[in-house]
Write an enzyme that holds these catalytic residues in place. Sequence first.
Site, mmCIF file in Angstrom:
data_model
loop_
_atom_site.group_PDB
_atom_site.id
_atom_site.type_symbol
_atom_site.label_atom_id
_atom_site.label_comp_id
_atom_site.label_asym_id
_atom_site.label_seq_id
_atom_site.Cartn_x
_atom_site.Cartn_y
_atom_site.Cartn_z
ATOM 1 N N ARG A 90 0.820 -1.212 0.000
ATOM 2 C CA ARG A 90 0.000 0.000 0.000
ATOM 3 C C ARG A 90 0.853 1.260 0.000
ATOM 4 N NH1 ARG A 90 -4.479 1.702 4.528
ATOM 5 N NH2 ARG A 90 -2.586 1.961 5.754
ATOM 6 N N TYR A 129 -11.333 6.817 -5.793
ATOM 7 C CA TYR A 129 -11.207 7.593 -4.556
ATOM 8 C C TYR A 129 -10.113 8.649 -4.605
ATOM 9 C CZ TYR A 129 -7.643 3.960 -3.686
ATOM 10 O OH TYR A 129 -6.577 3.099 -3.794
ATOM 11 N N HIS A 211 -15.337 2.948 0.667
ATOM 12 C CA HIS A 211 -14.029 2.332 0.470
ATOM 13 C C HIS A 211 -13.883 1.076 1.315
ATOM 14 C CE1 HIS A 211 -9.766 1.452 1.127
ATOM 15 N NE2 HIS A 211 -9.629 1.831 -0.130
ATOM 16 N N ARG A 214 -13.145 0.675 7.549
ATOM 17 C CA ARG A 214 -12.137 1.467 8.255
ATOM 18 C C ARG A 214 -12.043 2.894 7.699
ATOM 19 N NH1 ARG A 214 -8.914 -1.517 4.687
ATOM 20 N NH2 ARG A 214 -7.502 -0.233 3.442
ATOM 21 N N HIS A 238 -15.185 -2.424 -0.504
ATOM 22 C CA HIS A 238 -14.161 -3.406 -0.158
ATOM 23 C C HIS A 238 -14.584 -4.060 1.158
ATOM 24 C CE1 HIS A 238 -10.990 -0.810 -2.402
ATOM 25 N NE2 HIS A 238 -11.261 -1.871 -3.135
ATOM 26 N N HIS A 275 -14.048 -8.582 -2.902
ATOM 27 C CA HIS A 275 -13.161 -9.548 -2.244
ATOM 28 C C HIS A 275 -13.940 -10.515 -1.342
ATOM 29 C CE1 HIS A 275 -9.854 -7.362 -3.935
ATOM 30 N NE2 HIS A 275 -10.079 -6.285 -3.209
ATOM 31 N N ASP A 326 -8.924 -5.313 -10.519
ATOM 32 C CA ASP A 326 -8.485 -4.604 -9.321
ATOM 33 C C ASP A 326 -7.183 -3.836 -9.528
ATOM 34 O OD1 ASP A 326 -8.183 -3.694 -6.744
ATOM 35 O OD2 ASP A 326 -8.172 -5.647 -5.802
#
Length: 452
Positions: A90, A129, A211, A214, A238, A275, A326
């Site tokens: 990430r 995003y 998104h 979290r 997600h 996912h 993805d």
Amino acid sequence: MTTQTQTTTYWLEHAWLDPVVEPGVAVDVADEDGVGRITAVRKEVTAPPPGATVLRGLTLPGLANTHSHAFHRALRSTAQVGSGTFWTWRETMYAVADRLTPDSYHALARAVYAEMALAGITAVGEFHYLHHAPGGTPYADPNAMGEALIEAAREAGIRITLLDTAYVSSGFGKEPDRHQRRFSDGTTQAWAERACLLKERPHARIGAAVHSVRAVPADQLATVAEWASARQAPLHVHLSEQTAENDACRAAHGCTPTQLLAEHGVLGPRTTGVHNTHLTDADIALIGGSGTGTCMCPTTERDLADGIGPAPALQQAGSPLSLGSDSHAVIDPFEEARALELNERLRSRTRGHWTAAALLRAASVDGHAALGWDDAGTIEVGAVADLVTVDLGSVRTAGALPRLGAETAVFAASAQDVTDVLAGGRRIVRDGRHALVGDVPGALSEAIAALH
């Protein structure tokens, strides 16, 4: 005075008319309200009708890439250096995101969407995003980045569902970090106000996305769900991609992410969980029972070492399956389809969880439906005229029986075997070359080099 609609006829040497392959199929296409639609499908046409365009090989309906982050294409080599986890990957992704502008994103996305077209993809769900300038300052046009994506899809000749994504926190109770500030509108109410400015076009629909649990506080989830519901728009999220996210959600809310989404009205028939990897039995029942879809992204899930999700159990519970590329470790819908089955074979040590026809449905009609294109993904009268022809004589497919074309496409073919693509009645790939973007490898190289 009446205007006559011009009809174009395509003769398909072999066509997958779900669930079987038919030899000698003639398909008529006419323009209706600016969109090419199928007006006739005739079987047992043993020779091309006069004036028909001939498509040799196996022709499928257009394929849908249900989950895309276009800018991740720039990571294809970079992200393979060294070891680590999803979380270390990430950081590499953030570094690329920091360098994008509306102009550079347009150039990159145009090339990526052209690569998708060459692979047989006629519609993409862009999970978007990357909204603002670095540091979080809005552009003069607050949707400049989203507009760049919409225009890129138009220029590449494919349809897009822009899944404008709410992303307002870095974790449970945490403010966005320095990279994430350009993702955030501050609150989901501000997100909704900006998203309302986006307009649909013949090739573009506007959907919404959370998104992740979290990235959107629990008390703001309903805002996104209600925005999508009011517009009857697709809503994606997600979901349970990482066990660390599940653990953090339990610590913060005493429940799983799936349970949290259910409590706040996010699950439902227009929603797709992306996912859906690390789920409890109760999660699976909630997803399936609500009709929430599941988008599996097998090439990314294996690339990021995410794990193998319970796709058979989800489908049996009532969750429609779709497929996405993805992070674009590869862009190949045939590889995504067979990976779904082959991953499950590895996990279960048994074969035959899905037929080739079922996997093609996930890659075509069910993927389009997840993106709000309910009239695409099939070769039948009234459907959007999307046709994808696969070479049955390549080094990968040679020798296969035509009647087993679906099995050949799923378990042997690759994106390289796509010869022709019709999207909305427009022939955007001809003999393996993109008709609108002349040099796709060159466009990709130039756009990615500008970011490194």
